[in-house]
Design a protein around this motif. Structure first.
Motif, PDB file in Angstrom:
ATOM      1  N   ARG A   1      25.162  29.901  73.591  1.00 27.67           N
ATOM      2  CA  ARG A   1      25.253  28.747  74.506  1.00 27.67           C
ATOM      3  C   ARG A   1      24.402  29.107  75.762  1.00 27.67           C
ATOM      4  O   ARG A   1      24.502  28.232  76.816  1.00 27.67           O
ATOM      5  CB  ARG A   1      26.572  28.598  75.018  1.00 27.67           C
ATOM      6  CG  ARG A   1      27.538  28.004  73.817  1.00 27.67           C
ATOM      7  CD  ARG A   1      27.169  26.440  73.421  1.00 27.67           C
ATOM      8  NE  ARG A   1      27.976  26.104  72.569  1.00 27.67           N
ATOM      9  CZ  ARG A   1      29.005  25.172  72.758  1.00 27.67           C
ATOM     10  NH1 ARG A   1      29.140  24.692  74.142  1.00 27.67           N
ATOM     11  NH2 ARG A   1      29.710  24.614  71.851  1.00 27.67           N
TER      12      ARG A   1
ATOM     13  N   LYS B   1      37.561  28.470  77.814  1.00 29.77           N
ATOM     14  CA  LYS B   1      36.874  28.628  76.497  1.00 29.77           C
ATOM     15  C   LYS B   1      35.686  29.743  76.569  1.00 29.77           C
ATOM     16  O   LYS B   1      34.965  29.586  77.570  1.00 29.77           O
ATOM     17  CB  LYS B   1      36.567  27.542  75.708  1.00 29.77           C
ATOM     18  CG  LYS B   1      37.843  26.684  75.281  1.00 29.77           C
ATOM     19  CD  LYS B   1      37.441  25.451  74.525  1.00 29.77           C
ATOM     20  CE  LYS B   1      38.587  24.599  73.984  1.00 29.77           C
ATOM     21  NZ  LYS B   1      38.290  23.362  73.342  1.00 29.77           N
ATOM     22  N   ASP B   2      35.165  30.538  75.430  1.00 30.96           N
ATOM     23  CA  ASP B   2      34.169  31.483  75.663  1.00 30.96           C
ATOM     24  C   ASP B   2      32.875  30.692  75.675  1.00 30.96           C
ATOM     25  O   ASP B   2      31.926  31.002  75.727  1.00 30.96           O
ATOM     26  CB  ASP B   2      34.316  32.520  74.726  1.00 30.96           C
ATOM     27  CG  ASP B   2      34.340  32.156  73.184  1.00 30.96           C
ATOM     28  OD1 ASP B   2      33.903  30.815  72.915  1.00 30.96           O
ATOM     29  OD2 ASP B   2      34.844  32.721  72.271  1.00 30.96           O
ATOM     30  N   THR B   3      32.881  29.288  75.153  1.00 34.06           N
ATOM     31  CA  THR B   3      31.584  28.644  75.272  1.00 34.06           C
ATOM     32  C   THR B   3      31.218  27.424  76.264  1.00 34.06           C
ATOM     33  O   THR B   3      30.776  27.056  76.565  1.00 34.06           O
ATOM     34  CB  THR B   3      31.956  27.712  73.876  1.00 34.06           C
ATOM     35  OG1 THR B   3      32.946  26.919  73.915  1.00 34.06           O
ATOM     36  CG2 THR B   3      31.607  28.452  72.640  1.00 34.06           C
ATOM     37  N   ASP B   4      32.718  27.748  77.146  1.00 35.74           N
ATOM     38  CA  ASP B   4      32.322  26.882  78.552  1.00 35.74           C
ATOM     39  C   ASP B   4      31.738  27.593  79.565  1.00 35.74           C
ATOM     40  O   ASP B   4      32.224  28.232  80.426  1.00 35.74           O
ATOM     41  CB  ASP B   4      33.909  26.505  78.917  1.00 35.74           C
ATOM     42  CG  ASP B   4      33.767  25.371  80.078  1.00 35.74           C
ATOM     43  OD1 ASP B   4      32.960  25.093  80.620  1.00 35.74           O
ATOM     44  OD2 ASP B   4      35.119  24.957  80.240  1.00 35.74           O
ATOM     45  N   VAL B   5      30.548  27.432  79.498  1.00 38.02           N
ATOM     46  CA  VAL B   5      29.541  28.175  80.303  1.00 38.02           C
ATOM     47  C   VAL B   5      29.704  27.998  81.675  1.00 38.02           C
ATOM     48  O   VAL B   5      29.834  28.747  82.633  1.00 38.02           O
ATOM     49  CB  VAL B   5      28.154  28.335  79.916  1.00 38.02           C
ATOM     50  CG1 VAL B   5      27.270  29.092  80.696  1.00 38.02           C
ATOM     51  CG2 VAL B   5      27.862  28.740  78.431  1.00 38.02           C
TER      52      VAL B   5
ATOM     53  N   ALA C   1      28.963  33.369  69.939  1.00 38.96           N
ATOM     54  CA  ALA C   1      28.928  31.840  70.296  1.00 38.96           C
ATOM     55  C   ALA C   1      28.450  31.681  71.794  1.00 38.96           C
ATOM     56  O   ALA C   1      27.963  30.656  72.326  1.00 38.96           O
ATOM     57  CB  ALA C   1      30.356  31.226  70.150  1.00 38.96           C
ATOM     58  N   SER C   2      28.871  32.576  72.476  1.00 33.99           N
ATOM     59  CA  SER C   2      28.586  32.699  74.185  1.00 33.99           C
ATOM     60  C   SER C   2      27.281  32.718  74.403  1.00 33.99           C
ATOM     61  O   SER C   2      26.694  32.092  75.289  1.00 33.99           O
ATOM     62  CB  SER C   2      29.598  33.463  74.973  1.00 33.99           C
ATOM     63  OG  SER C   2      30.921  33.080  74.471  1.00 33.99           O
TER      64      SER C   2
ATOM     65  N   SER D   1      21.124  34.461  65.629  1.00 37.35           N
ATOM     66  CA  SER D   1      21.465  32.841  65.424  1.00 37.35           C
ATOM     67  C   SER D   1      20.464  32.339  64.425  1.00 37.35           C
ATOM     68  O   SER D   1      20.621  31.193  63.818  1.00 37.35           O
ATOM     69  CB  SER D   1      21.304  32.172  66.655  1.00 37.35           C
ATOM     70  OG  SER D   1      20.090  32.180  67.170  1.00 37.35           O
TER      71      SER D   1
END
Length: 704
Positions: free
Chosen positions: A79, A50-54, A75-76, A104
């Protein structure tokens, strides 16, 4: 040297366009995209993260030895992916968490703009529903309500009345549609919106082509807001002065403000701007590539995309950015029901047959077939010399896509096309029609009168350009079925000898048309030579008796180029009668005679020239603008009335040796409704109308 490995974060059409740009770089050997989509998977390796799972993205980049990461979605960034990657020594293109606040937090952005004098609408922020509602009641409608946080491009409501404002405030502050946060209430601004994206490294700002998005779901800007249903570049309503103001007073000033605040930008700054009656103002800022604007902007990038992204990531100046001078248009195909509820899994066919770029936004592969997997499904993008040409191309390709569960807008760039957008007047095509018509008539009259029309061309000397013109004229005469003869005389020929040659042709009953190729050597009087040609055989229409007859309205042979210009204008379907026509240029060959022909079509005609003060003031009044000066770029886009028909007669060589006209095509095409290109506009018509004139000379002789 081993090629570069790149990781692109995201999975929509924007990221597909980024991947496409990187795939054109000779430096790049491998592209990964997390999570990617069905279309991206055709040119890159999709990574199921996922693009938010850094954390997982960081570990993947370290494991694979990624040379550069490019972040697509907001979103990335929100985060803190850039901060995390840089802390591990990974090179990444995108803004830090503190810099991402420009998107944001609407309140942060507003405070920044007011502090540094960046033009925007008046506003006030609220966390209380009651206080916000009371404030809205005190202000005029429409009212702009913005959720102070990320909302995937959907956190803005333009309330037309109190009822709509109340529903929006409840959604944002009481029902938690986008999570907890504030609401920014702004005064409503009027004017056309446009998107200005720039690569930014600290205080260094590198502009991209302007674009315009279409947010509403349905034609003519009706229906609910969406993530964007289409976009195009080459905006006709943004003048050079507007661009300079937007770049210097908004984009550059914002970059400097962010650096001064200790949160410098290091990626893309997206300015959502509006050209209001009071000048260009900011509607919003985004901290990343816009979507769907990226899909129409990045295809125009001719520079190495990897070099650009890496340079910004490393805080070094990239090579000067090169952009195509063409324009692009993209049309989004969305699932029926979007932006509300919609079904997934509909099979899409015909994609492989498209002669266009296709950027996947929400697709998947099921049983070996491409299926819908999102609200916005894909975007079809084509380029062209003008907006109209790009529009014709892209809609012809969209019609090839087969899927029962997709819809799209049919009016992308409608404002530009209604107020300019420059459809091309194809002189080559129209001249072919003229020649085909002449050819058909020659076949008939040869049978009737027992011989073909005959054109004789005289050339003196070996001027290369004249040699080309003469060959084309003789070749065309043969093509349409006429007899054609070429008389070649040395440059040293005397004026008397040339005049004797013309006299012989005048007395030859088998010769219907005589043309002497200009220019002539300096020792020969061109006027004497032209006037020596029999009036009835003067296919150029230059003889003083033909010129005089033209101006008094008597029967005559009309000059080829002016006659061709009238045909080009008529080909557009524009009624010349009653229009204000401005002719820039007063030569006896084009300017004056075309002005008379326009008068004969009942236009109101103004003749301007090199000594006309404030030429732009005159040309901006023209419904029909004919420019025949012989000087590169004498008319620019800001001198053209929106919707005008522009005829460029000029033929000039620019500094690069390229053939150009008197009109700056790229800027003028953004304003004109119709425009001739150079080459391929007026030029082909001159020879075609020469054939018409020769045929008419023949018929007048044979029928009298």
């Amino acid at each position: 040297m081993e090629g570069k490995k790149v990781l692109v974060i995201g999975g929509g059409g924007r990221c597909h366009a980024i991947v496409d740009a990187l795939s054109r770089s000779p430096q790049v050997s491998k592209i990964f995209c997390a999570p990617g989509n069905a279309g991206i998977g055709q040119v890159a390796t999709n990574v199921p993260i996922k693009d938010t799972d850094v954390a997982s993205l960081r570990e993947f980049a370290l494991k694979e030895g990624i040379d550069l990461t490019v972040v697509g979605p907001e979103a990335s960034l929100a985060r803190g992916i850039v901060d995390e990657f840089r802390a591990c020594g990974l090179r990444i293109f995108g803004h830090t968490l503190s810099a991402t606040r420009i998107e944001s937090s609407k309140e942060f952005a507003k405070e920044l703009m007011f502090k540094y004098g960046i033009p925007t609408a008046e506003y006030k922020s609220f966390t209380s529903y009651d206080e916000a509602l009371e404030y809205v009641k005190s202000r005029p409608f429409p009212s702009v309500l913005k959720y102070d946080g990320l909302a995937a491009g959907k956190g803005v409501v333009i309330a037309q009345n109190l009822e709509e404002a109340d529903l929006a405030l409840k959604m944002m502050l009481l029902e938690g549609e986008f999570g907890e946060g504030k609401v920014v209430v702004e005064d409503f601004l009027t004017g056309p919106e446009f998107s200005f994206m720039c690569f930014v490294d600290g205080e260094n700002v590198y502009p991209m082509p302007l674009s315009q998005d279409h947010k509403r779901a349905f034609d003519w800007d009706e229906g609910p807001n969406t993530g964007g249903m289409g976009a195009y570049t080459g905006l006709p309503f943004v003048s050079e002065a507007d661009w300079n103001y937007a770049y210097n007073e908004i984009m550059v000033r914002t970059a400097r403000a962010m650096a001064h605040e200790g949160c410098p930008l290091s990626g893309v700054l997206y300015g959502g701007l509006m050209k209001t009656p009071d000048g260009v103002k900011v509607i919003e800022f985004n901290a990343r590539f816009g979507d769907p604007e990226t899909e129409v902007v990045l295809p125009l990038l001719e520079s190495d995309a990897y070099d650009v992204f890496e340079a910004v990531a490393e805080s070094r100046a990239p090579m000067p950015l090169r952009w195509s001078n063409r324009v692009t248009m993209g049309v989004v195909l969305a699932s029926k029901g979007y932006p509300g509820k919609y079904e997934k899994g509909a099979v899409i066919e015909g994609i492989d047959s498209l002669d266009a770029k296709v950027f996947h936004m929400g697709t998947a592969i099921k049983d070996g077939k491409t299926v819908t997997a999102g609200g916005r499904v894909m975007m079809v993008v084509c380029d062209g010399r003008t907006i109209a040409e790009a529009a014709d191309r892209v809609y012809s390709q969209v019609d090839k896509v087969r899927c029962d569960n997709l819809f799209f807008r049919h009016d992308i760039a409608h404002w530009a096309l209604e107020n300019g957008g420059g459809r091309i007047i194809d002189g080559k095509l129209i001249s072919e029609r003229v020649k085909t018509s002449v050819k058909a008539r020659v076949e008939v009259i040869e049978k009737r009168f027992g011989r073909k029309p005959c054109l004789t061309v005289i050339i003196v000397g070996t001027n290369p350009a004249s040699q080309v013109y003469v060959r084309n004229k003789v070749k065309t005469a043969a093509y349409v079925g006429m007899e054609s003869h070429l008389v070649e005389l040395p440059e040293s020929v005397s004026e008397e000898e040339l005049l004797r040659t013309i006299d012989t042709l005048n007395r030859d009953s088998s010769v219907d048309g005589i043309l002497v190729q200009l220019p002539l050597p300096k020792h020969i009087d061109e006027s004497k030579v032209i006037f020596a040609i029999d009036k009835s055989k003067d296919v150029d229409g230059f003889h003083i008796l033909n010129v005089g007859s033209l101006w008094v309205g008597a029967e005559c042979i009309k000059p080829c180029t002016p006659r061709g210009i009238i045909e080009l204008i008529k080909s557009t379907g524009v009624d010349i009668q009653g229009k204000h026509a401005v002719v820039v240029g007063r030569s006896n060959i084009v300017g004056k005679p075309v002005a008379k022909l326009l008068l004969d079509e009942n236009a109101t005609v103004t003749i301007a020239h090199s000594r006309t003060p404030d030429l732009g003031k005159i040309t901006r009044e023209a419904d029909i603008l004919v420019v025949a000066v012989g000087k590169e770029g004498v008319v620019t886009g800001d001198m053209v009335k929106a919707g005008a028909v522009v005829i460029d007669v000029g033929m000039n060589r620019n500094a690069e040796g390229k053939l150009v006209g008197d009109v700056d095509f790229q800027s003028a095409a953004m304003k004109a409704s119709w425009i001739t290109p150079v080459p391929g506009g007026v030029g082909p018509m001159t020879i075609a109308m020469l054939m018409e004139n020769t045929l008419e000379c023949y018929l007048r002789k044979m029928e009298h």
